[in-house]
Design an enzyme around this catalytic site. Structure first.
Site, PDB file in Angstrom:
ATOM      1  CB  ALA A   1      44.755  41.595  48.629  1.00  0.00           C
TER       2      ALA A   1
ATOM      3  CG  HIS B   1      43.571  45.757  47.143  1.00  0.00           C
ATOM      4  ND1 HIS B   1      44.298  45.411  46.036  1.00  0.00           N
ATOM      5  CD2 HIS B   1      44.372  45.498  48.208  1.00  0.00           C
ATOM      6  CE1 HIS B   1      45.484  44.956  46.414  1.00  0.00           C
ATOM      7  NE2 HIS B   1      45.545  44.987  47.732  1.00  0.00           N
TER       8      HIS B   1
ATOM      9  NE  ARG C   1      59.502  20.930  42.334  1.00  0.00           N
ATOM     10  CZ  ARG C   1      60.734  20.459  42.430  1.00  0.00           C
ATOM     11  NH1 ARG C   1      61.474  20.346  41.350  1.00  0.00           N
ATOM     12  NH2 ARG C   1      61.216  20.084  43.590  1.00  0.00           N
TER      13      ARG C   1
ATOM     14  CD  GLN D   1      49.388  40.360  50.143  1.00  0.00           C
ATOM     15  OE1 GLN D   1      49.981  39.929  49.170  1.00  0.00           O
ATOM     16  NE2 GLN D   1      48.081  40.305  50.248  1.00  0.00           N
TER      17      GLN D   1
END
Ligand code: GDP
Ligand code: IMO
Ligand code: MG
Length: 424
Positions: free
Chosen positions: A39, A41, A143, A224
């Site tokens: 991201a 921003h 995992r 996103q």
């Protein structure tokens, strides 16, 4: 008290951070719930420009609590860098930033894998940000991921890291013909990160629950956009998380019945960075003009963004899968100097007209946009502070967007700064 989720309605970079910053005024807590340092921003305050990758943008507001939820993939180096940068601007995060103990860590081998997987692709590359996002979520689903809390237990961390290094080195050396990576170096680097992050790591789900019970307002900052969602986006040209509003629940530990509003942020046109289908993309001088007027270059990678007309089919999909309560339309000002403006109302595919976005990216890439053409307003909007101050043609354009996407508009943005915002 209100719980609001802000999501991107297109392919990211819609101006979510600007809208989150605007709405933070009325919030107590701002939460990131998915994605990671992919991201970028941007928030503009006066002459100062902030670009956030991991820390919620709410941190600019004094006294607000910011949470990095369990759904985020956290690159400690980026986070600490961001923290330092903020300190340089006089913003302290201590006591105001909480990191979920369950958030997964982006490791150096995730970033390397992201790079070598992209480089070795024979078909069309995704064009990832190379921030290690996909490989980190892969380990989470398998995992075998390492979580923030694991950093605080040396023995546990060493065990998990050793297992990962062994496996990754098989992949690097045998599949990609590269050198093995040095686990010891990563161990000591991340142990140091662990000590620096220790004061911030917490059970953020319990914290949020208590905050909500106390009547505090929470704002979720999506990263996103809907069309990059792993399930609902243009797969495989997507990111590796659920970017839709439902992701706010899974990625923070809050229940869906707590959410009051879902605000979809959309540009008044469309942009996309990275590869994948984009029916309204303009590969001509009009597209270049949008890019230049809008300065459409990625906040994370600096890549030029692909630009095109508003796609009502795409944003209607966003309305459907997010359950939007309203739209925030940004960058209206970028269209100020276009004599005519197109809106895509349907697609043509093999002689048929379709009004819902096809799930298959190959089909979508063969769709031709059906446009209706609107008169531009040909005058400056950045000074407008109410709908009345917008030109008639701009108001008509916005009304048509609301109609076609079957939503209402709650915010219109006419420039990057806080005050260039019209609330309806
Ligand atoms: P995000 O990832 O959705 O937060 O958006 P980005 O920060 O990547 O990109 C949005 C860009 O548009 C940033 O540079 C913002 O400062 C800018 N911006 C936001 N709203 C407006 C607007 O209404 N008009 C203009 N001209 N720029 C805007
Ligand atoms: P914000 O939050 C725009 C795109 C990448 C690539 C695809 C997968 O600023 O809106 P990834 O690195 O996530 O595996 O890349 O997703 N992408 C974005 N595009 N804005 C973003 O974030 C993006 N984050 C990822 O360009 O096409
Ligand atoms: Mg961005």
């Amino acid at each position: 008290m209100a719980i609001k989720v802000v999501v991107g309605s297109q392919w990211g970079d819609e101006g979510k951070a600007k809208i989150v910053d605007y709405l933070t005024e009325e919030a107590d807590i701002v939460v990131r719930f998915q994605g990671g340092a992919n991201a970028g921003h941007t928030v503009v305050i006066g002459k100062e420009k902030f670009v956030f990758h991991l820390i919620p943008t709410g941190i600019i507001h004094p006294d607000k609590i910011c949470i990095i939820g369990n759904g985020v993939v956290l690159d400690p180096a980026v986070l600490l860098d961001e923290k330092e940068n903020l300190a340089g601007k006089g913003i302290r995060v201590e006591g105001r930033l909480l990191i979920s103990e369950n958030s997964h860590l982006v490791m150096p081998y995730h970033k390397l894998l992201d790079q070598v997987k992209e480089e070795s692709k024979t078909g069309e590359k995704i064009g990832t940000t190379r921030r290690g996002i996909g490989p980190c979520y892969t380990d989470k689903a398998a995992r075998m991921g390492i979580r923030a809390a694991d950093l605080l237990d040396e023995e546990l961390f060493r065990g998990k890291l050793t297992q990962n290094i062994q496996e990754k080195n098989e992949v690097f050396t045998k599949i990609y013909g590269r050198e093995a990576i040095d686990g010891e170096k990563i161990f000591s680097e991340y142990r140091e990160f662990g000590e620096m992050l220790r004061p911030f790591i917490a059970d953020t789900s319990v914290f949020l629950d208590q905050a909500v019970k106390q009547g505090r307002s929470v704002l979720f900052e999506g990263a996103q956009g809907t069309l990059l969602d792993m399930d609902h986006g243009t797969y495989p040209f997507v990111t590796s998380s659920n970017t839709v509003a439902g992701g706010a629940c899974a990625g923070s530990g809050i229940g869906p019945t707590q959410i009051d509003e879902v605000i979809g942020v959309t540009k008044a046109y469309t942009s996309r960075v990275g590869n994948g289908p984009f029916p309204t993309e303009l590969k001509d001088t009009t597209g270049e003009k949008i890019r230049e007027v809008g300065q459409e270059y990625g906040a994370t990678t600096g890549r030029p963004r692909r630009c095109g007309w508003f796609d009502a089919i795409a944003v209607r999909l966003a309305n459907r899968v997010n359950g939007l309560t309203s739209l925030a339309v940004t960058r209206l000002d970028v269209l100020d100097s276009f004599a005519t403006i197109n809106i895509c109302t349907a697609y043509r595919y093999k002689g048929n007209t379709i009004e819902d976005m096809p799930a298959d990216s190959k089909v979508l890439s063969q769709c031709e946009p059906v446009y209706e053409t609107w008169d531009g307003w040909m005058c400056a909007t950045p000074e407008a502070r109410s709908m009345r101050q917008l030109p008639d043609a701009a108001r008509a354009y916005l009304e048509r967007i609301a109609e076609l996407t079957q939503t209402k508009i709650s915010i219109v943005s006419v420039g990057p700064s806080r005050e260039q915002t019209i609330e309806l």
